[in-house]
Design an enzyme around this catalytic site. Structure first.
Site, short mmCIF file in Angstrom:
data_model
loop_
_atom_site.label_atom_id
_atom_site.label_comp_id
_atom_site.label_asym_id
_atom_site.label_seq_id
_atom_site.Cartn_x
_atom_site.Cartn_y
_atom_site.Cartn_z
N THR A 187 -27.80 9.59 -31.96
CA THR A 187 -26.61 8.76 -31.85
C THR A 187 -26.24 8.06 -33.16
OG1 THR A 187 -27.91 6.84 -31.16
CG2 THR A 187 -27.11 8.32 -29.43
N ALA A 188 -27.17 8.00 -34.09
CA ALA A 188 -26.93 7.34 -35.37
C ALA A 188 -28.04 7.74 -36.33
CB ALA A 188 -26.91 5.82 -35.20
N HIS B 274 0.83 -1.20 0.00
CA HIS B 274 0.00 0.00 0.00
C HIS B 274 0.87 1.26 0.00
CE1 HIS B 274 -3.82 -2.16 1.72
NE2 HIS B 274 -3.37 -2.69 0.60
N ARG C 117 -12.58 4.34 -20.35
CA ARG C 117 -12.58 2.87 -20.28
C ARG C 117 -11.45 2.37 -19.37
NH1 ARG C 117 -13.45 0.49 -26.44
NH2 ARG C 117 -15.51 1.41 -26.85
N CYS D 139 -1.65 -1.31 7.52
CA CYS D 139 -0.78 -0.14 7.37
C CYS D 139 -0.72 0.66 8.67
CB CYS D 139 -1.28 0.75 6.25
SG CYS D 139 -1.05 0.00 4.61
N TRP E 50 -18.25 8.40 -38.14
CA TRP E 50 -18.08 8.75 -36.73
C TRP E 50 -18.80 10.05 -36.45
CZ3 TRP E 50 -16.32 5.15 -33.59
CH2 TRP E 50 -15.45 4.18 -34.08
N LEU F 70 -30.98 0.10 -23.54
CA LEU F 70 -30.31 -0.12 -22.26
C LEU F 70 -30.07 1.20 -21.53
CD1 LEU F 70 -29.07 -1.96 -20.20
CD2 LEU F 70 -26.98 -2.06 -21.57
N SER G 225 -23.23 5.37 -37.66
CA SER G 225 -22.82 6.23 -36.55
C SER G 225 -21.33 6.56 -36.56
CB SER G 225 -23.17 5.55 -35.22
OG SER G 225 -22.46 4.34 -35.08
N GLU H 273 1.27 3.65 2.13
CA GLU H 273 2.02 3.92 3.36
C GLU H 273 3.31 3.11 3.43
OE1 GLU H 273 -2.41 3.87 4.66
OE2 GLU H 273 -1.17 3.12 3.00
#
Length: 363
Positions: free
Chosen positions: A169-170, A58, A192, A92, A178, A300, A176, A60
């Protein structure tokens, strides 16, 4: 807990440095929290450290090793309360006591029930001055996922979208690539890399066959990939595999094909033949997922929003308009009143290349 007024300007400087060190573990410390430590004696920094990855020392311990004998009588600044339990590594708090540190300043208490004040108590009982609360908001901002997993039993869910200025979005035909520019797409790779897991839906898998991996950062790991697939439509040759595939009910033949391709198939039946999203998040938390990054389609996205599971929305907006017939951001039942709208507040707005990035939190 110490009052902020009790902390000196020097205390703030050293804790700020500890926070900088903690941030170095932003891609690698998972599932542990990001923690930094600075040890100061006679107004001089004698040791620094940060936690890189689970199973390794860790913050410390790194700082104490750097300080050596100079740690005796020193002050240790730590972004999270020192642990007091035996896990993969020894406590620790015990190491700080054995090193002879005179004072410990922690930015925040540890939300882990195994610690939760135990480290501060251990230090105090050993005669060490232990204070908590210096730059706590900054420390909490470093570890939203760890705090969420420990206090709510689910990951911090960060929803990423990329859309036109008119919220599409598309195109209607699905095109889509870009909408946003190269700089925005590179920025998404950093999001990510922060995550423990990346979640998408079977519709996105069927339409785009994405890998949903980290490509531009050498972080020594890949986030767990998760597909919400109520009817188990994911092909056995999908680029996202191997992945965790959550379904409502698993057809034996489809399940066998996916498992042969390296997938783990779990049944989490919800209502109306849909996956129980709250149960899925609980399961991911039990597997050590702190931050969950979502890149999905309108269905989703809308389901997560309706279930109030979105903790943060990062919206990339390109300066273009494509019209009403294009695809939208959220699948959502029609509202009859604006009072029923899901509202957000802006936390950050900045330009990324030629696009805007809006970071929003639920209002």
């Amino acid at each position: 807990m110490a009052s902020a007024a009790r902390f000196s300007a020097a205390d703030h400087v050293h804790m700020a440095r500890a926070l900088q060190l903690a941030a170095r573990g932003r891609y690698t410390a998972s599932p542990n929290p990001r923690v930094g430590c600075v040890i100061v004696r006679d107004d001089r920094v004698v040791g620094e450290g940060w936690h890189e990855r689970a199973g390794t020392p860790h913050a410390e311990i790194h700082a104490l090793k750097a300080a050596g004998a100079r740690a005796r009588g020193a002050t240790a600044y730590v972004t999270l309360e020192p642990c007091s339990h035996h896990g993969r590594t020894p406590p620790c708090a015990e190491a700080l006591i054995n090193a002879g540190v005179a004072r410990v300043v922690a930015a925040m208490t540890d939300p882990n029930p195994l610690v939760a004040g135990g480290g501060i108590s251990m230090l105090t009982l050993a005669g060490i001055v232990a204070e908590v609360g210096l730059m706590e908001a900054d420390a909490r901002a470093l570890n939203p996922g760890f705090i969420s997993r420990m206090t709510r039993g689910r990951p911090w869910l960060r929803l990423k979208t990329a859309s036109t200025l008119d919220g599409k979005t598309a195109l209607a035909n699905g095109q889509s690539q870009w909408i946003t520019g190269e700089a925005a797409r590179a920025d998404v790779q950093a999001l990510r890399a922060h995550a423990c897991a990346i979640l998408t839906g079977s519709g996105t898998v069927l339409a785009d066959n994405p890998r949903m991996n980290v490509r531009d950062f050498d972080i020594g790991r890949q986030p767990l990939r998760v597909v919400v697939d109520s009817a188990l439509r994911t092909p056995a040759d999908a680029a996202i595999l191997p992945a965790l595939v959550a379904c409502d009910h698993a057809d034996p033949q489809r399940r066998a094909a996916l498992e042969q391709a390296g997938a783990e198939v779990i049944e989490l039946p919800g209502t109306a033949g849909r996956v129980d999203l709250a149960a899925l998040l609980t399961l991911l938390a039990q597997r050590g997922v702190n931050e969950l990054h979502v890149e999905a389609g309108a269905a989703l996205n809308g389901a997560l929003l309706a279930a109030r599971l979105v903790d943060e929305w990062v919206a990339y907006v390109a300066p273009m308009a494509v019209g009403d017939n294009a695809r939208g951001l959220f699948g959502h039942p029609a509202l009859t009143s604006l009072d029923a709208a899901t509202r957000f507040r802006l936390r950050d707005v900045r330009q990324i290349g030629g696009d805007l990035r809006l970071t929003l939190l639920p209002a």
